[in-house]
Design a protein around this motif. Structure first.
Motif, PDB file in Angstrom:
ATOM      1  N   VAL A 153       6.322 -40.748  -2.313  1.00  0.00           N
ATOM      2  CA  VAL A 153       7.230 -41.235  -1.153  1.00  0.00           C
ATOM      3  C   VAL A 153       8.622 -40.660  -1.384  1.00  0.00           C
ATOM      4  O   VAL A 153       8.906 -40.769  -2.579  1.00  0.00           O
ATOM      5  N   SER A 154       9.194 -40.114  -0.625  1.00  0.00           N
ATOM      6  CA  SER A 154      10.649 -39.710  -0.708  1.00  0.00           C
ATOM      7  C   SER A 154      11.508 -40.608  -1.043  1.00  0.00           C
ATOM      8  O   SER A 154      11.287 -42.071  -0.895  1.00  0.00           O
ATOM      9  N   ASP A 217      15.861 -36.223  -0.472  1.00  0.00           N
ATOM     10  CA  ASP A 217      15.351 -37.025   0.700  1.00  0.00           C
ATOM     11  C   ASP A 217      14.423 -35.938   1.496  1.00  0.00           C
ATOM     12  O   ASP A 217      13.458 -36.282   2.014  1.00  0.00           O
ATOM     13  N   ASN A 218      14.878 -34.605   1.803  1.00  0.00           N
ATOM     14  CA  ASN A 218      14.152 -33.842   2.348  1.00  0.00           C
ATOM     15  C   ASN A 218      14.149 -32.653   1.655  1.00  0.00           C
ATOM     16  O   ASN A 218      13.792 -31.328   2.284  1.00  0.00           O
ATOM     17  N   CYS A 219      13.736 -32.634   0.250  1.00  0.00           N
ATOM     18  CA  CYS A 219      13.359 -31.449  -0.250  1.00  0.00           C
ATOM     19  C   CYS A 219      12.291 -31.838  -1.432  1.00  0.00           C
ATOM     20  O   CYS A 219      12.183 -32.546  -2.378  1.00  0.00           O
ATOM     21  N   LEU A 220      11.044 -31.075  -1.022  1.00  0.00           N
ATOM     22  CA  LEU A 220       9.920 -31.413  -1.971  1.00  0.00           C
ATOM     23  C   LEU A 220       9.444 -30.320  -2.911  1.00  0.00           C
ATOM     24  O   LEU A 220       9.654 -29.094  -2.354  1.00  0.00           O
ATOM     25  N   GLU A 226      10.439 -25.248  -4.438  1.00  0.00           N
ATOM     26  CA  GLU A 226      11.071 -26.216  -3.527  1.00  0.00           C
ATOM     27  C   GLU A 226      10.865 -25.878  -2.003  1.00  0.00           C
ATOM     28  O   GLU A 226      10.854 -24.875  -1.709  1.00  0.00           O
ATOM     29  N   TYR A 227      10.608 -26.961  -1.203  1.00  0.00           N
ATOM     30  CA  TYR A 227      10.315 -26.746   0.359  1.00  0.00           C
ATOM     31  C   TYR A 227      11.333 -27.665   1.048  1.00  0.00           C
ATOM     32  O   TYR A 227      11.242 -28.705   0.762  1.00  0.00           O
ATOM     33  N   ALA A 228      12.092 -26.942   2.018  1.00  0.00           N
ATOM     34  CA  ALA A 228      12.946 -27.860   2.792  1.00  0.00           C
ATOM     35  C   ALA A 228      11.937 -28.612   3.922  1.00  0.00           C
ATOM     36  O   ALA A 228      11.500 -27.645   4.668  1.00  0.00           O
ATOM     37  N   ILE A 229      12.238 -29.777   4.217  1.00  0.00           N
ATOM     38  CA  ILE A 229      11.482 -30.585   5.061  1.00  0.00           C
ATOM     39  C   ILE A 229      12.387 -30.923   6.305  1.00  0.00           C
ATOM     40  O   ILE A 229      13.492 -31.245   5.990  1.00  0.00           O
TER      41      ILE A 229
END
Length: 230
Positions: A153-154, A217-220, A226-229
């Motif tokens: 979970v973020s 919060d928006n980076c996985l 790394e992927y920007a969500i």
């Protein structure tokens, strides 16, 4: 009883059209609808369809050809969606039985023999793919299966990343990483949620050594990438 048969047909039409219409409407806005108790829903449709065909054969309410023709088409679409959503024997048998009953209704109300035959032929042709898929599922079961093997979970709690083992049997499989919103609208018998965003797709088996981590919060981060969500 003719009026009761007419009202029952309207109710059957509303139930049959609910899932296809709701699926299309939510998809337009990037959401999806998930039905609960699908086997129960399928059996309710089967019982109502059986009662409807009997009522139409006995009482023959007037000016119902157009509605029953549309109902036949909607019932086939509904059967296809439900079978691919939940391919248990109860759902397959219930939805196909309901679709067959609904496809017989236009023939009951057709005044000309040619129209009656045409309606039956078209119904059979449209039903064949559903029946074939239902037969395959009944014999071989669910060919593909997705299993969530890891989740995170973020930091702000609004997003959840999931690592999915997508096993397609003899066809192979994939390892998927998708992100979904944690909030959804729960109405009890159905749930509406935002469609999951696929972040990564790799070879089957990668999930065993895969590492996922939220940087922001928006980076996985998936295995260090790394992927920007959005």
């Amino acid at each position: 009883m003719e009026k009761a048969t007419r009202l029952a047909t309207y109710f059957l039409f509303a139930l049959t059209a609910f899932f296809p219409a709701a699926s299309a409407l939510t998809a337009v806005f990037g959401y999806k609808i998930t039905l609960r108790y699908i086997p129960v829903f399928a059996m309710i449709l089967a019982v109502l369809s059986a009662g409807s065909i009997m009522g139409h054969l006995i009482y023959k309410p007037k000016k119902m050809f157009v509605l029953t023709a549309v109902l036949a088409l909607v019932s086939i679409v509904n059967a296809a969606l439900l079978i691919f959503t939940c391919n248990t024997p109860t759902v397959i048998i219930g939805t196909l039985f309901s679709a067959i009953c609904c496809c017989l209704l236009p023939a009951v109300h057709a005044k000309r023999l040619a129209v009656r035959i045409t309606a039956l032929v078209l119904s059979v042709l449209m039903l064949l793919p559903c029946c074939y898929c239902g037969f395959i599922f009944l014999i071989f079961g669910n060919i593909g299966q997705n299993t969530v093997v890891q989740s995170a979970v973020s930091p702000d709690g609004t997003l959840c990343a999931e690592v999915i083992d997508s096993d397609q049997g003899a066809l192979g499989g994939n390892t998927l990483v998708q992100v979904r919103e944690t909030y959804s609208f729960d109405a009890g018998i159905f749930e509406i949620s935002k469609k999951a965003q696929r972040v990564y797709m790799g070879e089957w088996g990668e999930f065993k050594d895969m590492e996922i981590e939220w940087k922001y919060d928006n980076c996985l981060s998936v295995n260090g990438h790394e992927y920007a969500i959005q």
